[in-house]
Design a protein around this motif. Sequence first.
Motif, PDB file in Angstrom:
ATOM      1  N   VAL A  26       1.005  -1.508   0.121  1.00 29.52           N
ATOM      2  CA  VAL A  26      -0.018  -0.058  -0.210  1.00 29.52           C
ATOM      3  C   VAL A  26       0.784   1.213  -0.394  1.00 29.52           C
ATOM      4  O   VAL A  26       0.239   1.860  -0.681  1.00 29.52           O
ATOM      5  N   ARG A  27       2.367   1.346   0.828  1.00 29.04           N
ATOM      6  CA  ARG A  27       2.841   2.739   0.964  1.00 29.04           C
ATOM      7  C   ARG A  27       3.596   2.433  -0.854  1.00 29.04           C
ATOM      8  O   ARG A  27       3.967   4.215  -0.822  1.00 29.04           O
ATOM      9  N   GLU A  28       4.038   1.412  -1.356  1.00 26.36           N
ATOM     10  CA  GLU A  28       3.959   1.963  -2.407  1.00 26.36           C
ATOM     11  C   GLU A  28       3.758   2.186  -3.308  1.00 26.36           C
ATOM     12  O   GLU A  28       3.188   2.894  -4.129  1.00 26.36           O
ATOM     13  N   CYS A  29       2.314   1.988  -3.085  1.00 29.14           N
ATOM     14  CA  CYS A  29       1.133   2.595  -4.287  1.00 29.14           C
ATOM     15  C   CYS A  29       0.935   3.824  -4.346  1.00 29.14           C
ATOM     16  O   CYS A  29       1.189   4.458  -4.943  1.00 29.14           O
ATOM     17  N   LEU A  57      -5.586   5.931  -1.689  1.00 30.30           N
ATOM     18  CA  LEU A  57      -6.498   4.581  -1.016  1.00 30.30           C
ATOM     19  C   LEU A  57      -7.298   3.564  -1.637  1.00 30.30           C
ATOM     20  O   LEU A  57      -7.475   2.259  -1.457  1.00 30.30           O
ATOM     21  N   MET A  58      -8.810   4.458  -1.665  1.00 36.27           N
ATOM     22  CA  MET A  58      -9.414   3.621  -1.060  1.00 36.27           C
ATOM     23  C   MET A  58     -10.612   3.117  -2.476  1.00 36.27           C
ATOM     24  O   MET A  58     -11.793   2.447  -2.288  1.00 36.27           O
ATOM     25  N   GLY A  59     -10.042   4.269  -3.601  1.00 34.85           N
ATOM     26  CA  GLY A  59     -10.911   4.335  -4.380  1.00 34.85           C
ATOM     27  C   GLY A  59     -12.026   4.538  -4.785  1.00 34.85           C
ATOM     28  O   GLY A  59     -12.365   6.002  -3.479  1.00 34.85           O
ATOM     29  N   PRO A  60     -12.288   5.499  -5.991  1.00 35.27           N
ATOM     30  CA  PRO A  60     -13.481   6.550  -6.370  1.00 35.27           C
ATOM     31  C   PRO A  60     -14.941   6.310  -5.647  1.00 35.27           C
ATOM     32  O   PRO A  60     -15.368   4.342  -5.489  1.00 35.27           O
ATOM     33  N   PRO A  61     -15.642   6.767  -5.256  1.00 29.47           N
ATOM     34  CA  PRO A  61     -17.505   6.365  -4.311  1.00 29.47           C
ATOM     35  C   PRO A  61     -17.248   5.412  -5.506  1.00 29.47           C
ATOM     36  O   PRO A  61     -19.117   4.832  -5.009  1.00 29.47           O
ATOM     37  N   GLU A  62     -17.541   5.681  -7.166  1.00 29.87           N
ATOM     38  CA  GLU A  62     -18.873   5.350  -7.873  1.00 29.87           C
ATOM     39  C   GLU A  62     -17.887   3.876  -8.388  1.00 29.87           C
ATOM     40  O   GLU A  62     -18.810   3.608  -9.257  1.00 29.87           O
ATOM     41  N   PHE A  86      -4.902  -0.212  -1.531  1.00 24.13           N
ATOM     42  CA  PHE A  86      -5.063  -1.405  -0.973  1.00 24.13           C
ATOM     43  C   PHE A  86      -5.413  -2.312  -1.987  1.00 24.13           C
ATOM     44  O   PHE A  86      -5.516  -3.413  -1.722  1.00 24.13           O
ATOM     45  N   ALA A  87      -6.622  -2.372  -2.572  1.00 26.80           N
ATOM     46  CA  ALA A  87      -7.357  -2.908  -3.448  1.00 26.80           C
ATOM     47  C   ALA A  87      -5.574  -4.146  -4.196  1.00 26.80           C
ATOM     48  O   ALA A  87      -5.921  -4.796  -4.677  1.00 26.80           O
ATOM     49  N   GLU A  88      -5.304  -2.400  -4.736  1.00 28.63           N
ATOM     50  CA  GLU A  88      -3.883  -3.341  -5.446  1.00 28.63           C
ATOM     51  C   GLU A  88      -3.235  -4.288  -4.690  1.00 28.63           C
ATOM     52  O   GLU A  88      -2.848  -5.119  -4.822  1.00 28.63           O
ATOM     53  N   ALA A  89      -3.353  -3.622  -3.319  1.00 21.63           N
ATOM     54  CA  ALA A  89      -2.230  -4.606  -2.552  1.00 21.63           C
ATOM     55  C   ALA A  89      -2.235  -5.932  -2.279  1.00 21.63           C
ATOM     56  O   ALA A  89      -1.900  -7.002  -2.842  1.00 21.63           O
ATOM     57  N   ARG A  90      -4.302  -5.875  -1.818  1.00 17.34           N
ATOM     58  CA  ARG A  90      -4.155  -6.989  -1.795  1.00 17.34           C
ATOM     59  C   ARG A  90      -4.220  -8.219  -2.838  1.00 17.34           C
ATOM     60  O   ARG A  90      -4.099  -9.180  -3.049  1.00 17.34           O
ATOM     61  N   THR A  91      -4.403  -7.712  -4.437  1.00 18.53           N
ATOM     62  CA  THR A  91      -4.897  -8.466  -5.666  1.00 18.53           C
ATOM     63  C   THR A  91      -3.429  -8.668  -5.700  1.00 18.53           C
ATOM     64  O   THR A  91      -3.195  -9.740  -5.871  1.00 18.53           O
ATOM     65  N   ALA A  92      -1.951  -8.421  -5.895  1.00 15.96           N
ATOM     66  CA  ALA A  92      -0.729  -8.560  -5.999  1.00 15.96           C
ATOM     67  C   ALA A  92      -0.413  -9.336  -4.780  1.00 15.96           C
ATOM     68  O   ALA A  92       0.308 -10.816  -4.197  1.00 15.96           O
TER      69      ALA A  92
END
Length: 306
Positions: A63-66, A145-150, A172-178
């Motif tokens: 997450v920090r890297e992203c 961090l969390m992505g857009p509301p939509e 967060f989503a990117e980190a969990r996917t990785a």
Amino acid sequence: MTRSAPARALLRLLAAALLLTAAACSSPPAPAPAPVPVSTRPGDLDLPAETRALLADAERALVRECMARQGFAFFYDSADVDELRAEAVAQQRELTLDDVSRARREGFGPAPGTPAPPDSPAELQERTYLTGLSPQRRAAWEKALMGPPEQQRIKVAVPGVGTMEHPTAGCFAEARTALFGDYAAWARADTFVHARFRPVDEEVGRSPAYKEATARWSSCVRARGHAFATPDEARARAGTLPRERAVPLAVAAAECDRQVGRSKTHRSLYEQATRHWTELHAREAADFRRLNADAVARLRASPTAR
């Protein structure tokens, strides 16, 4: 906004996992449960503290890297293995109310309403950082961090609880996917596994063996001058007493528990109810074990990827 509620909540989610509860229909267990196969013991659904720390730290680092790639800072404290071990022990406290030595040391444990621990160093750093951002930059930080509301979200319907949503965009989503690969499967499995406690507890509570053991406990403490139907009632009463009176009450409760075998019965029934839950949700349980194990294997094989 001086504190990012989503960020703080998710940091605690990573360290301690979801403490959801669920209500599910299940059949009452037999009064004398058979030995539980090792593969379905409750501990198999609880990751060791070292594993939880490894995964949490790896995810936070990703997450920090992203966030850094998008021009933002992200702060986190490394997971404390000892703290995670203590947390796991505390979560099993209800299964070990026959621990007389602990009752002498701690009474019934922390009183209800005990103040939450102070903010960690990372939380303080984050608060200072966010306070220094303009409202527009702060909104952009949270969106990164969390992505857009939509955004489209992963929706996990848990019986008796409702629908738990996980973001599909943002760091967060990117980190969990990785980290986990099949993020949607991991989100479903993780949500279900950490929502198992209420259905397991409810199945135990319906058991005649559990009710009988609790009644025996009640008779025992009544003979010692304490009129309580359940340990919860005794704990609530202890919370209103000074320590010099609360501890002896906890010790009496623990001694009676050991004498009548209430917690021993509870532990056996809890294992059986957990096995039943695992049979009902075999896919989620298997995915939880597999995806976490695969993530750990990848991290250990490629430590530079953390």
